[in-house]
Design a protein around this motif. Sequence first.
Motif, PDB file in Angstrom:
ATOM      1  N   VAL A 191       0.855  -1.184   0.000  1.00 50.68           N
ATOM      2  CA  VAL A 191       0.000   0.000   0.000  1.00 50.68           C
ATOM      3  C   VAL A 191       0.892   1.236   0.000  1.00 50.68           C
ATOM      4  O   VAL A 191       2.108   1.145   0.160  1.00 50.68           O
ATOM      5  N   HIS A 192       0.273   2.396  -0.156  1.00 50.90           N
ATOM      6  CA  HIS A 192       1.019   3.646  -0.108  1.00 50.90           C
ATOM      7  C   HIS A 192       1.707   3.813   1.242  1.00 50.90           C
ATOM      8  O   HIS A 192       1.112   3.579   2.294  1.00 50.90           O
ATOM      9  N   SER A 197      -0.569   3.233   6.206  1.00 49.36           N
ATOM     10  CA  SER A 197       0.220   1.994   6.205  1.00 49.36           C
ATOM     11  C   SER A 197       0.835   1.741   7.582  1.00 49.36           C
ATOM     12  O   SER A 197       0.884   0.597   8.055  1.00 49.36           O
ATOM     13  N   THR A 264      -8.852   7.117  -1.877  1.00 50.82           N
ATOM     14  CA  THR A 264      -7.567   7.285  -1.193  1.00 50.82           C
ATOM     15  C   THR A 264      -7.313   6.082  -0.296  1.00 50.82           C
ATOM     16  O   THR A 264      -8.188   5.220  -0.117  1.00 50.82           O
ATOM     17  N   ASP A 265      -6.132   6.044   0.301  1.00 45.43           N
ATOM     18  CA  ASP A 265      -5.796   4.904   1.160  1.00 45.43           C
ATOM     19  C   ASP A 265      -6.619   4.869   2.448  1.00 45.43           C
ATOM     20  O   ASP A 265      -6.534   3.903   3.216  1.00 45.43           O
ATOM     21  N   LEU A 268      -8.708   1.654   3.218  1.00 45.45           N
ATOM     22  CA  LEU A 268      -8.033   0.383   3.515  1.00 45.45           C
ATOM     23  C   LEU A 268      -8.219  -0.101   4.944  1.00 45.45           C
ATOM     24  O   LEU A 268      -7.710  -1.171   5.304  1.00 45.45           O
ATOM     25  N   TYR A 275      -9.506  -3.185  -2.720  1.00 45.09           N
ATOM     26  CA  TYR A 275      -8.823  -1.903  -2.861  1.00 45.09           C
ATOM     27  C   TYR A 275      -7.317  -2.055  -3.061  1.00 45.09           C
ATOM     28  O   TYR A 275      -6.594  -1.069  -3.061  1.00 45.09           O
ATOM     29  N   LYS A 276      -6.860  -3.281  -3.260  1.00 46.88           N
ATOM     30  CA  LYS A 276      -5.437  -3.484  -3.530  1.00 46.88           C
ATOM     31  C   LYS A 276      -5.215  -3.368  -5.033  1.00 46.88           C
ATOM     32  O   LYS A 276      -5.640  -4.222  -5.816  1.00 46.88           O
ATOM     33  N   PRO A 280      -0.657   1.887  -5.952  1.00 42.08           N
ATOM     34  CA  PRO A 280      -1.604   1.857  -4.835  1.00 42.08           C
ATOM     35  C   PRO A 280      -2.424   3.133  -4.726  1.00 42.08           C
ATOM     36  O   PRO A 280      -2.053   4.180  -5.264  1.00 42.08           O
ATOM     37  N   ARG A 282      -3.438   6.358  -2.979  1.00 40.64           N
ATOM     38  CA  ARG A 282      -2.558   7.222  -2.179  1.00 40.64           C
ATOM     39  C   ARG A 282      -3.385   8.219  -1.377  1.00 40.64           C
ATOM     40  O   ARG A 282      -4.572   7.985  -1.109  1.00 40.64           O
ATOM     41  N   THR A 283      -2.806   9.303  -0.935  1.00 37.31           N
ATOM     42  CA  THR A 283      -3.475  10.229  -0.023  1.00 37.31           C
ATOM     43  C   THR A 283      -4.302  11.260  -0.789  1.00 37.31           C
ATOM     44  O   THR A 283      -4.212  11.378  -2.014  1.00 37.31           O
TER      45      THR A 283
END
Length: 417
Positions: A191-192, A197, A264-265, A268, A275-276, A280, A282-283
């Motif tokens: 992931v990002h 993360s 966005t992440d 997750l 969502y993978k 990846p 990101r924000t």
Amino acid sequence: MNLIFKNATIIDATSPFHKQAVDITVENGIITKIGANLAADGFKVIELDNLHISKGWFDASVNFGEPGYEDRETIANGLATAAKSGFTDVAVQPTGNPIAEKQADIAFLKSKSAHTATQIHPIGALTKGSEGKDIAEFFDMKNAGAVAFGDYQKSLSDANLLKIALQYMQDFDGLVIAYSQDDKIKGKGVVHEGEVSTRLGLKGIPALAEELQIARNLYLLEYTGGKLHIPTISTAKSVALIREAKQKGLNVTCSVAVHNLLLTDDVLSDFDSRYKVAPPLRTEEHRKALLEGVLDGTIDVVTSDHNPLDVEIKKLEFDLAKDGTIGLESAFGVLNTLLPLEVVVEKLTAARNIFGVANQDITEGAPASFTLFNPDGEWVFEKKDILSKSKNSAFLGQQLKGRAYGVYNNGKLVLNN
């Protein structure tokens, strides 16, 4: 079959009928007349609520599984899904088994859409087996109908191979696709790399992994000349690097995936492998920069990056699940919530110019090739809306705006009903 499309609003900035509601008659696949209140005698009438028509949409990155992975998706169902989702053309990635790396492989893919509403434009592998070691048979594949050459979601670590490919393809105006991710910096990231993360305890992929590779590839392009397409970028710095390269006059284009524009992440938190994706999610900072890049023209194309995957390789622990989401069915509805309608249509048709596929104008005497859609109406994307054989959608539960009705292309009408 002779058709008349009644009260259709044309969305095409190059057309004198742009934003006008007109009738369009099609006889034997040719647009014969465009105007108001045309006589319908002898025509099958197509009349749909709030009907809008544009040039046919072109998705620059699609996977269909076949050959070799028909359990994920067949070409026949994939093309039907694309047509009902509004796409007259799709660039198909070399991810089958065997990988599309020879003239016969390209010819096989082309033959599959000879009589369908949605046309396949094959992308040939950049290296043999997409293993990054030896360049593939570019010229033979080009002659068979390949529109570009790249290894799907695989970055070429050997800079000299990319240099040779860029130089060699100038002999026949070939297009190199360079997925950009430094695998050493990515490491085992899934992931990002950032706050999310860290909180979830998942190994991160720094934005630098993408940006460093893009910078390298742009330097190679500046040295060699040629044409380079950078697919599915995902970071703010990537947008800035490509913007700068364009200002310098380099022949570079790029795309972004629909899911990177919407999500966005933050999604997750439940470790949902739908969502993978690669690159990846990101924000919000990166997402906003991508939207800005679309609006200012730095990002040329938006793609669904449609990638059907079966449950055996997708519905696993997050670390083990394969990257990818389907996206054809939801692409228009997502983009129509994020961008002005004219921008949506532009970004869904711009790949024609990049891949050297002829534009079919909506004008009298031209072959009829267009997408039918309704830009209004909000709805929630649910499992029943999935047309693909695989169900790995990152968009389930999302509120969308507008729907594709289908397409008319290659003498065939396909409607999503």
